[in-house]
Enzyme design. Structure first.
Site, mmCIF file in Angstrom:
data_model
loop_
_atom_site.group_PDB
_atom_site.id
_atom_site.type_symbol
_atom_site.label_atom_id
_atom_site.label_comp_id
_atom_site.label_asym_id
_atom_site.label_seq_id
_atom_site.Cartn_x
_atom_site.Cartn_y
_atom_site.Cartn_z
ATOM 1 N N GLU A 106 42.207 15.174 14.347
ATOM 2 C CA GLU A 106 42.947 15.406 13.109
ATOM 3 C C GLU A 106 44.309 14.712 13.101
ATOM 4 O O GLU A 106 45.303 15.244 12.596
ATOM 5 C CB GLU A 106 43.128 16.918 12.881
ATOM 6 C CG GLU A 106 43.011 17.345 11.435
ATOM 7 C CD GLU A 106 42.951 18.850 11.252
ATOM 8 O OE1 GLU A 106 44.018 19.481 11.221
ATOM 9 O OE2 GLU A 106 41.841 19.386 11.160
ATOM 10 N N HIS B 260 41.259 26.749 3.618
ATOM 11 C CA HIS B 260 41.585 27.434 4.869
ATOM 12 C C HIS B 260 43.060 27.802 5.010
ATOM 13 O O HIS B 260 43.379 28.759 5.708
ATOM 14 C CB HIS B 260 41.133 26.589 6.060
ATOM 15 C CG HIS B 260 39.657 26.609 6.280
ATOM 16 N ND1 HIS B 260 38.752 26.140 5.342
ATOM 17 C CD2 HIS B 260 38.914 27.065 7.318
ATOM 18 C CE1 HIS B 260 37.531 26.297 5.810
ATOM 19 N NE2 HIS B 260 37.590 26.850 6.999
ATOM 20 N N HIS C 203 35.784 35.729 7.290
ATOM 21 C CA HIS C 203 36.256 34.352 7.181
ATOM 22 C C HIS C 203 35.765 33.692 5.890
ATOM 23 O O HIS C 203 36.545 33.064 5.177
ATOM 24 C CB HIS C 203 35.778 33.547 8.397
ATOM 25 C CG HIS C 203 36.189 32.112 8.355
ATOM 26 N ND1 HIS C 203 37.498 31.707 8.495
ATOM 27 C CD2 HIS C 203 35.460 30.979 8.176
ATOM 28 C CE1 HIS C 203 37.563 30.387 8.407
ATOM 29 N NE2 HIS C 203 36.342 29.921 8.212
ATOM 30 N N LYS D 82 36.157 21.886 17.693
ATOM 31 C CA LYS D 82 37.387 22.681 17.627
ATOM 32 C C LYS D 82 37.126 24.045 18.246
ATOM 33 O O LYS D 82 36.153 24.715 17.906
ATOM 34 C CB LYS D 82 37.823 22.868 16.176
ATOM 35 C CG LYS D 82 38.771 21.817 15.648
ATOM 36 C CD LYS D 82 39.281 22.243 14.264
ATOM 37 C CE LYS D 82 40.338 21.312 13.738
ATOM 38 N NZ LYS D 82 40.842 21.750 12.417
ATOM 39 N N HIS E 17 43.293 31.459 5.871
ATOM 40 C CA HIS E 17 43.817 31.965 7.148
ATOM 41 C C HIS E 17 44.956 32.957 6.927
ATOM 42 O O HIS E 17 45.088 33.937 7.663
ATOM 43 C CB HIS E 17 44.291 30.804 8.023
ATOM 44 C CG HIS E 17 43.175 30.052 8.666
ATOM 45 N ND1 HIS E 17 43.366 28.881 9.372
ATOM 46 C CD2 HIS E 17 41.839 30.290 8.720
ATOM 47 C CE1 HIS E 17 42.209 28.440 9.825
ATOM 48 N NE2 HIS E 17 41.267 29.277 9.431
ATOM 49 N N GLU F 266 31.608 28.213 3.296
ATOM 50 C CA GLU F 266 31.757 26.953 4.037
ATOM 51 C C GLU F 266 30.796 25.893 3.501
ATOM 52 O O GLU F 266 31.134 24.711 3.435
ATOM 53 C CB GLU F 266 31.510 27.171 5.534
ATOM 54 C CG GLU F 266 32.595 27.965 6.253
ATOM 55 C CD GLU F 266 33.897 27.193 6.467
ATOM 56 O OE1 GLU F 266 33.974 25.997 6.126
ATOM 57 O OE2 GLU F 266 34.857 27.803 6.967
ATOM 58 N N ARG G 113 39.755 22.772 34.337
ATOM 59 C CA ARG G 113 40.038 21.557 33.550
ATOM 60 C C ARG G 113 38.824 21.037 32.789
ATOM 61 O O ARG G 113 38.773 19.870 32.417
ATOM 62 C CB ARG G 113 40.610 20.446 34.435
ATOM 63 C CG ARG G 113 41.975 20.771 35.027
ATOM 64 C CD ARG G 113 42.623 19.519 35.599
ATOM 65 N NE ARG G 113 43.924 19.809 36.149
ATOM 66 C CZ ARG G 113 44.137 20.106 37.432
ATOM 67 N NH1 ARG G 113 43.120 20.154 38.270
ATOM 68 N NH2 ARG G 113 45.345 20.359 37.856
ATOM 69 N N ARG H 221 40.258 14.334 8.637
ATOM 70 C CA ARG H 221 39.606 15.598 8.979
ATOM 71 C C ARG H 221 40.194 16.780 8.216
ATOM 72 O O ARG H 221 39.555 17.827 8.083
ATOM 73 C CB ARG H 221 39.675 15.837 10.492
ATOM 74 C CG ARG H 221 38.899 17.060 10.933
ATOM 75 C CD ARG H 221 38.713 17.153 12.426
ATOM 76 N NE ARG H 221 37.988 18.377 12.753
ATOM 77 C CZ ARG H 221 37.326 18.578 13.878
ATOM 78 N NH1 ARG H 221 37.285 17.637 14.794
ATOM 79 N NH2 ARG H 221 36.698 19.708 14.094
ATOM 80 N N LYS I 177 29.701 17.013 8.100
ATOM 81 C CA LYS I 177 30.846 17.307 8.970
ATOM 82 C C LYS I 177 30.995 16.243 10.049
ATOM 83 O O LYS I 177 32.108 15.814 10.356
ATOM 84 C CB LYS I 177 30.715 18.695 9.595
ATOM 85 C CG LYS I 177 31.959 19.080 10.407
ATOM 86 C CD LYS I 177 32.057 20.547 10.695
ATOM 87 C CE LYS I 177 33.353 20.874 11.419
ATOM 88 N NZ LYS I 177 33.506 22.315 11.677
ATOM 89 N N ASN J 240 39.627 21.386 5.927
ATOM 90 C CA ASN J 240 40.474 22.586 5.872
ATOM 91 C C ASN J 240 40.613 23.133 4.452
ATOM 92 O O ASN J 240 41.361 24.079 4.223
ATOM 93 C CB ASN J 240 41.867 22.285 6.433
ATOM 94 C CG ASN J 240 41.823 21.898 7.894
ATOM 95 O OD1 ASN J 240 40.916 22.288 8.621
ATOM 96 N ND2 ASN J 240 42.798 21.121 8.330
#
Length: 201
Positions: free
Chosen positions: A157, A169, A185, A66, A173, A108, A44, A162, A147, A166
């Site tokens: 998000e 992306h 990427h 993330k 993606h 990026e 956890r 936020r 950021k 993206n």
């Protein structure tokens, strides 16, 4: 992916790692995402330290909390929001990066410039000198600051702020998935930014 995560988790259980453990994610974005995800879910949640070794990881993956893995249905669809307890930067890693990794990270950095900072955009127009480490360090610090400003407003998000991170992306993606993640990427995000900019126009 699932198999790698499960393999590592089983080894941790077999070696009886407990809640007092500390995971150190040393590497690029994929490594940081995977170890971050395991750290968030193992027992956890246990202590996580990130040491990014690529420019892309330094300006993006290490920041923001993330963590995710890829599935057959798409990229980063299983994951968590989980901040590392510490992030350590050693810029000497950048002296050993191949040119492909510099190109990969540049997308990026351009994303931050286009969406969040005119000053950074103008700075990038003068070129990115890999040999000038002091300027690169300044660039990384700028990206971290930009950021963090967004992440602190909308960590999970939920508000929508936020989502600006993206940019490029959604298409990116998709390109990574249809190439079975053989496309880098940064390359995918660069193409994604071009397509999304055209759609916006």
């Amino acid at each position: 992916n699932h198999k790698t995560k499960e393999l590592l988790e089983n080894q941790l259980f077999e070696k009886e790692f407990g809640r007092d453990s500390c995971f150190i994610a040393l590497g690029g974005g994929v490594t940081l995402d995977l170890i971050g995800f395991i750290a968030a879910t193992y027992m956890r949640g246990i202590t996580l330290i990130c040491i990014p070794t690529t420019l892309l990881a330094m300006v993006d993956a290490a920041i923001g909390g993330k963590n995710a893995i890829n599935t057959a249905h798409g990229k980063n669809l299983l994951g968590t929001f989980y901040f590392p307890h510490k992030i350590y930067y050693d810029f000497r890693w950048l002296c050993h990066l191949p040119k492909k990794e510099w190109v990969n990270a540049t997308a990026e950095i351009i994303k931050y410039a286009v969406t969040l900072s005119c000053d950074l955009f103008l700075q990038l127009e003068n070129g990115l000198d890999q040999e000038d480490l002091s300027k690169i360090i300044g660039l990384v610090k700028t990206c971290i600051r930009l950021k963090h400003q967004i992440v602190n407003c909308d960590f999970t998000e939920q508000i929508g702020t936020r989502s600006i991170l993206n940019f490029g992306h959604t298409i990116g993606h998709a390109l990574e998935k249809i190439t079975d993640f053989q496309m880098a990427h940064g390359e995918a995000v660069a193409m994604g930014m071009l397509v999304e900019s055209y759609m916006s126009w």
